[in-house]
Design an enzyme around this catalytic site. Structure first.
Site, PDB file in Angstrom:
ATOM      1  N   HIS A 133       0.832  -1.211   0.000  1.00 17.28           N
ATOM      2  CA  HIS A 133       0.000   0.000   0.000  1.00 17.28           C
ATOM      3  C   HIS A 133       0.863   1.255   0.000  1.00 17.28           C
ATOM      4  O   HIS A 133       2.028   1.207   0.395  1.00 17.28           O
ATOM      5  CB  HIS A 133      -0.917   0.051   1.227  1.00 17.28           C
ATOM      6  CG  HIS A 133      -2.155  -0.763   1.080  1.00 17.28           C
ATOM      7  ND1 HIS A 133      -2.205  -2.081   1.438  1.00 17.28           N
ATOM      8  CD2 HIS A 133      -3.393  -0.442   0.607  1.00 17.28           C
ATOM      9  CE1 HIS A 133      -3.421  -2.553   1.199  1.00 17.28           C
ATOM     10  NE2 HIS A 133      -4.160  -1.581   0.689  1.00 17.28           N
ATOM     11  N   LYS A 137      -0.630   5.188   4.297  1.00 17.54           N
ATOM     12  CA  LYS A 137      -1.594   4.310   4.967  1.00 17.54           C
ATOM     13  C   LYS A 137      -1.237   4.161   6.440  1.00 17.54           C
ATOM     14  O   LYS A 137      -0.090   3.905   6.785  1.00 17.54           O
ATOM     15  CB  LYS A 137      -1.636   2.943   4.278  1.00 17.54           C
ATOM     16  CG  LYS A 137      -2.707   2.043   4.851  1.00 17.54           C
ATOM     17  CD  LYS A 137      -3.061   0.898   3.939  1.00 17.54           C
ATOM     18  CE  LYS A 137      -4.103  -0.024   4.553  1.00 17.54           C
ATOM     19  NZ  LYS A 137      -5.401   0.607   4.776  1.00 17.54           N
TER      20      LYS A 137
HETATM   21  P1  NAD Z   1      -7.736  10.057   4.998  1.00 18.15           P
HETATM   22  O1  NAD Z   1      -6.855  10.270   6.188  1.00 18.15           O
HETATM   23  O2  NAD Z   1      -7.369  10.687   3.690  1.00 18.15           O
HETATM   24  O3  NAD Z   1      -9.227  10.541   5.321  1.00 18.15           O
HETATM   25  C1  NAD Z   1      -9.894  10.341   6.537  1.00 18.15           C
HETATM   26  C2  NAD Z   1     -10.819  11.533   6.733  1.00 18.15           C
HETATM   27  O4  NAD Z   1     -11.645  11.285   7.872  1.00 18.15           O
HETATM   28  C3  NAD Z   1     -10.053  12.843   6.999  1.00 18.15           C
HETATM   29  O5  NAD Z   1     -10.643  13.879   6.229  1.00 18.15           O
HETATM   30  C4  NAD Z   1     -10.280  13.084   8.487  1.00 18.15           C
HETATM   31  O6  NAD Z   1     -10.303  14.467   8.833  1.00 18.15           O
HETATM   32  C5  NAD Z   1     -11.660  12.459   8.670  1.00 18.15           C
HETATM   33  N1  NAD Z   1     -11.948  12.081  10.070  1.00 18.15           N
HETATM   34  C6  NAD Z   1     -11.140  11.435  10.937  1.00 18.15           C
HETATM   35  N2  NAD Z   1     -11.749  11.323  12.128  1.00 18.15           N
HETATM   36  C7  NAD Z   1     -12.983  11.907  11.991  1.00 18.15           C
HETATM   37  C8  NAD Z   1     -14.071  12.118  12.861  1.00 18.15           C
HETATM   38  N3  NAD Z   1     -13.996  11.738  14.139  1.00 18.15           N
HETATM   39  N4  NAD Z   1     -15.193  12.714  12.363  1.00 18.15           N
HETATM   40  C9  NAD Z   1     -15.261  13.142  11.099  1.00 18.15           C
HETATM   41  N5  NAD Z   1     -14.243  12.993  10.216  1.00 18.15           N
HETATM   42  C10 NAD Z   1     -13.116  12.372  10.668  1.00 18.15           C
HETATM   43  O7  NAD Z   1      -7.867   8.466   4.857  1.00 18.15           O
HETATM   44  P2  NAD Z   1      -8.443   7.632   3.613  1.00 18.15           P
HETATM   45  O8  NAD Z   1      -7.323   7.182   2.759  1.00 18.15           O
HETATM   46  O9  NAD Z   1      -9.586   8.369   2.998  1.00 18.15           O
HETATM   47  O10 NAD Z   1      -8.976   6.351   4.371  1.00 18.15           O
HETATM   48  C11 NAD Z   1      -9.985   6.425   5.355  1.00 18.15           C
HETATM   49  C12 NAD Z   1     -10.231   5.033   5.920  1.00 18.15           C
HETATM   50  O11 NAD Z   1     -10.760   4.173   4.900  1.00 18.15           O
HETATM   51  C13 NAD Z   1      -8.948   4.327   6.413  1.00 18.15           C
HETATM   52  O12 NAD Z   1      -9.262   3.583   7.575  1.00 18.15           O
HETATM   53  C14 NAD Z   1      -8.574   3.417   5.252  1.00 18.15           C
HETATM   54  O13 NAD Z   1      -7.807   2.316   5.623  1.00 18.15           O
HETATM   55  C15 NAD Z   1      -9.961   3.003   4.809  1.00 18.15           C
HETATM   56  N6  NAD Z   1     -10.064   2.485   3.450  1.00 18.15           N
HETATM   57  C16 NAD Z   1     -10.960   1.502   3.270  1.00 18.15           C
HETATM   58  C17 NAD Z   1     -11.184   0.989   2.018  1.00 18.15           C
HETATM   59  C18 NAD Z   1     -12.251  -0.053   1.841  1.00 18.15           C
HETATM   60  O14 NAD Z   1     -12.501  -0.460   0.695  1.00 18.15           O
HETATM   61  N7  NAD Z   1     -12.906  -0.501   2.894  1.00 18.15           N
HETATM   62  C19 NAD Z   1     -10.467   1.490   0.924  1.00 18.15           C
HETATM   63  C20 NAD Z   1      -9.553   2.511   1.128  1.00 18.15           C
HETATM   64  C21 NAD Z   1      -9.351   3.019   2.408  1.00 18.15           C
END
Ligand code: NAD
Length: 228
Positions: A133, A137
């Site tokens: 990744h 991440k």
């Molecule tokens: P990122 O850090 O770019 O985005 C996360 C967002 O959530 C940020 O804007 C942050 O400010 C916000 N956030 C954090 N805590 C919060 C809260 N308490 N209330 C409101 N907003 C809040 O991360 P990302 O790359 O977008 O990934 C987010 C999550 O999704 C990670 O856990 C990642 O591993 C997961 N993910 C899952 C999949 C899937 O298919 N299930 C795919 C990609 C990423």
């Protein structure tokens, strides 16, 4: 046709922006309530949301569920890095609302997880999962690798070596499963070519979840139907 009103937690994140882009192109749903970390919750607006999509952080999950449960609103969550505390919330809140959590929203990984059942026939082989990744991440190994490992261990009926995790560059997500004997090697590999694959899966899951009864669901249920 009335559009499905989507509430999006973590809207300004990498996945949040990708999901907003998919919703924008959709004729069946609209981005009704994008919610970011510092926003004060508008309870009246939250009550009008048809389904929440949450891709934020493990710390946010309980608050999202408590907000959703007040209005019996379904929740799709793709956040990874859950500890036992967040995992325990799934069966608890799944009794009250339709709740779909998946460590990987891509339909290809859902099929890959199903395919692992076939390894039961060669359970004596050696197995190793490897994932790659991008370098931003936060969790390691990935939630997807953990789910694949759980399903693989279920298929072969024993504990296996921990998944190997590589972090670097802008890789969206590569997962490999090696099954090895003295005579042959099988390699299953899934590569996400962009983030849209997860965003499309999450929106498809949300559109499916609004029609379901309270319960705990996974992305595989969207594809293969739920056993409930
Ligand atoms: P990122 O850090 O770019 O985005 C996360 C967002 O959530 C940020 O804007 C942050 O400010 C916000 N956030 C954090 N805590 C919060 C809260 N308490 N209330 C409101 N907003 C809040 O991360 P990302 O790359 O977008 O990934 C987010 C999550 O999704 C990670 O856990 C990642 O591993 C997961 N993910 C899952 C999949 C899937 O298919 N299930 C795919 C990609 C990423």
């Amino acid at each position: 046709m009335k559009k499905i009103k989507i509430g999006l937690v973590g809207a300004s994140g990498r996945m949040g922006q990708e999901i907003a882009g998919v919703i924008e192109k959709s004729s069946s749903c609209e981005l009704f309530y994008p919610l970011n970390r510092k926003d004060k919750l508008d309870a009246k607006k939250a009550a009008k949301v048809d389904v929440w999509i949450d891709f934020s952080s493990p710390e946010a999950f309980e608050g999202v569920l408590q907000m959703a449960v007040k209005n019996k609103t379904p929740v799709v969550c793709g956040t990874t890095g859950f500890t036992a505390k967040e995992k325990a919330l799934l069966p608890k809140f799944g009794k009250q609302i339709p709740l779909l959590w998946s460590s990987n929203m891509s339909l290809g990984v859902a099929v890959l997880n199903e395919a692992l059942k076939n390894f039961a026939a060669i359970s004596h082989f050696d197995y190793q999962i490897e994932e790659i990744h991008h370098n931003r991440k936060k969790d390691k190994p990935s939630g997807t690798a953990i789910t694949l490992q759980e399903n693989l261990e279920k298929a072969v009926g024993r504990k296996l070596p921990e998944p190997l995790a590589i972090r670097g560059g802008g890789v969206f997500g590569v997962h490999k499963i090696f099954a090895m004997s003295d005579e042959e090697v099988i390699t299953f590999e899934h590569s996400a070519l962009n983030r849209t694959v997860f965003a499309k899966g999450a929106v498809q899951a949300a559109e499916w979840l609004v029609k379901q009864k309270p319960g705990q669901y996974q992305i595989r249920d969207v594809l293969f139907g739920s056993k409930k």
